[in-house]
Design an enzyme around this catalytic site. Structure first.
Site, PDB file in Angstrom:
ATOM      1  N   ASP A 141      -4.087  20.162 -21.342  1.00  0.00           N
ATOM      2  CA  ASP A 141      -4.878  20.067 -20.112  1.00  0.00           C
ATOM      3  C   ASP A 141      -6.352  20.043 -20.516  1.00  0.00           C
ATOM      4  OD1 ASP A 141      -5.702  20.274 -17.285  1.00  0.00           O
ATOM      5  OD2 ASP A 141      -3.630  20.884 -16.965  1.00  0.00           O
TER       6      ASP A 141
ATOM      7  N   HIS B  75       0.971  11.721  -8.788  1.00  0.00           N
ATOM      8  CA  HIS B  75       0.790  11.588  -7.331  1.00  0.00           C
ATOM      9  C   HIS B  75      -0.672  11.772  -6.930  1.00  0.00           C
ATOM     10  CE1 HIS B  75       0.686  15.891  -5.525  1.00  0.00           C
ATOM     11  NE2 HIS B  75       0.289  15.958  -6.777  1.00  0.00           N
TER      12      HIS B  75
END
Length: 418
Positions: free
Chosen positions: A273, A319
Site C-alpha cells: 500500500d 471499484h
C-alpha cells in the site's frame, strides 16, 4: 395474539383485496408497474385510505424485516438530513440513564437544543421509525435510535454520507455535462460539490478528521458478515499452493493477507500500500507471522516490483477507479507476471437486471452511484469484468466469476497466459 409482523401482513392482504375489488367495479386494469391507476381514483376517499393503509403496512413491515441498519440507510435525502441533525445534536443519546423514553423537555435539556427544535426534528424521523411517539409528548427509542445512540461508527456513517457522498451524487449530472465521458478521479460530482481540482481523497486529506471519518464510516460495512475474510479463504483454492507467494495489492493493514497467511502456513504474503498506510500497518503486524508476512510501500499505478508471485490479490480496489485507470492498474502487473500467475479480485459483481432480488440490485446500484460521484469509480457486472481484462491484455484469461451465497463480494479469477 398475532405478532406485529403477521398483523401487518393481514392489513396488507385485506387492503390489496379491497383495492382490487374497487378496480374491478371501475373496470380498471390490475395494479401494474407499467401502468398507473388513473389519477382520479386517488381522490376517491375509500381508495385513498385503503391505499395509505397498504403503504403504511409495507413501510413498517419493511422496517421490521430490514432492521435498524436498513431503517437508517434506506432514507430519502430529506429524511436523511433530519437523521444527520439528530445525530449531530446527540438526541438519540440524550435520554435519561437506563430509560428508552423521555419527554421533549428532557431531550432538550440533555441535547442543548430548544424544545421546539427537538420536537420538530424527532417528529420528522417518526415516519422512518427512528423514534416512536406512542403517547403525545413521550418519545420512545427504537432499534434504529438505539443503534445511533450506542454505535459511533453508525453515527460516523450518517455524517460522512451527508457531508461527502450526498452532495457529490447530486452533482453527477453537472459533472457529466462539464466533463463528458471522463474517467478522471478529479472530474467528478465531488469536485463540483467541493469546488476543488483535487481527487476526493486528496482533498479530504487536507482537512483534519475527514479521511478518518470516511475510513471509519466505511469500516461499518466491512464489519458485516458478508464482508468476512472467511468467504475469500473458503472459496478460493489457497491450499493448492504447496508453497508460494501472494501479493496483497492495496492491502491496507493486511486484514485479508494476514488471514491467508495465518490459515495457510505454506504461503508467504506481501502486503502493499502507500507509504503512510504501510508505516501504520507495520506497527500493528502480528509478531508470530513476521517470517511470512512482509509489508511493502507500493503505488499500484506503477509497475509491480514483486516478480513471479503465484497470486496477486486485489480486494475492493478497482471499484474506486474508472475503466481507464483499472486497466492501467492491471497492466502495471504485467512486467511481474509469469505464465500461470493468477489475479484474484474480491469485488462486487453487479447482477444483470432480473437475475437477483431487487433489494440486492438496488444496493449495488446505489454503491455504483456513490463511487462514480466520488472518484469516477464503477461497480461492475460480470461482463464488465470480462471486458476490463480483455482490454487490459488479451493474454489475461478469465477462469471464474462467482459470488459465494453469503458473501457480499464476488471472486473474479484471471490467469496470465503470456
Amino acid at each position: 395474539m398475532a405478532s406485529r409482523a403477521r398483523q401487518l401482513v393481514e392489513i396488507l392482504s385485506q387492503s390489496i383485496s379491497d383495492i382490487e375489488d374497487f378496480l374491478k367495479t371501475q373496470d380498471a386494469p390490475d395494479l401494474s408497474i407499467e401502468q398507473d391507476v388513473p389519477l382520479s381514483f386517488h381522490a376517491n376517499p375509500k381508495f385513498a385510505s385503503t391505499k395509505d393503509a397498504a403503504l403504511l403496512a409495507c413501510k413498517e413491515l419493511s422496517t421490521l424485516l430490514g432492521g435498524s441498519f436498513a431503517a437508517i440507510t434506506n432514507q430519502t435525502t430529506s429524511e436523511f438530513a433530519n437523521t444527520q441533525a439528530i445525530c449531530r445534536f446527540k438526541i438519540p443519546s440524550s435520554f435519561p440513564p437506563d430509560r428508552d423514553h423521555a419527554t421533549y423537555d428532557e431531550l432538550a435539556a440533555n441535547s442543548g437544543l430548544p424544545e421546539p427544535e427537538v420536537r420538530r426534528l424527532v417528529r420528522s424521523t417518526l415516519p422512518s421509525y427512528i423514534f416512536l411517539e406512542k403517547e403525545t409528548g413521550i418519545v420512545t427509542r427504537t432499534a434504529a435510535s438505539k443503534l445511533l445512540a450506542y454505535n459511533p461508527l453508525m453515527v460516523q456513517w450518517v455524517e460522512m454520507t451527508a457531508t461527502e457522498i450526498m452532495p457529490a451524487t447530486l452533482k453527477i449530472a453537472d459533472a457529466m455535462e462539464k466533463w463528458p465521458q471522463s474517467g478522471e478521479p478529479h472530474q467528478t460530482g465531488y469536485n463540483l460539490a467541493n469546488n476543488t481540482e483535487d481527487s476526493a481523497f486528496t482533498h479530504m486529506a487536507k482537512f483534519p478528521g475527514r479521511p478518518e471519518q470516511f475510513a471509519q464510516a466505511m469500516s461499518l460495512f466491512s464489519m458485516g458478515p458478508g464482508y468476512s475474510p472467511k468467504w475469500l479463504l473458503e472459496n478460493y483454492p489457497w491450499d493448492s499452493l504447496e508453497t508460494g507467494t501472494v501479493v496483497d495489492v492495496g492491502g491496507s493493514k493486511g486484514e485479508y493477507g494476514i488471514a491467508i497467511a495465518r490459515k495457510y502456513p505454506q504461503i508467504k504474503v506481501v502486503i502493499q500500500d502507500l507509504p503512510d498506510v504501510i508505516e501504520k500497518a507495520q506497527s500493528s503486524a502480528p509478531a508470530d507471522l513476521g517470517d511470512r508476512v512482509e509489508f511493502m510501500a507500493h503505488d499500484f499505478l506503477t509497475d509491480q516490483p514483486i516478480k513471479d508471485a503465484d497470486v496477486y490479490l486485489m480486494r475492493w480496489i478497482l471499484h474506486d477507479w474508472s475503466d481507464a485507470y483499472s486497466i492501467r492498474i492491471l497492466r502495471a502487473l504485467i512486467p511481474a507476471l509469469r505464465k500461470g500467475a493468477r489475479i484474484v479480485l474480491h469485488e462486487y459483481i453487479v447482477p444483470e437486471p432480473g437475475k437477483t432480488l431487487t433489494l440486492q440490485d438496488r444496493t449495488l446500484r446505489i454503491f455504483d452511484t456513490a463511487v462514480r460521484a466520488l472518484t469516477n469509480g464503477k461497480e461492475r457486472e460480470a461482463n464488465d469484468w470480462k471486458a476490463l481484462f480483455a482490454e487490459a491484455d488479451s493474454r489475461f484469461q478469465i477462469l471464474s466469476i462467482e459470488k459465494p451465497p453469503v458473501s457480499s463480494l464476488g471472486i473474479i479469477v484471471a490467469q496470465w497466459e503470456g
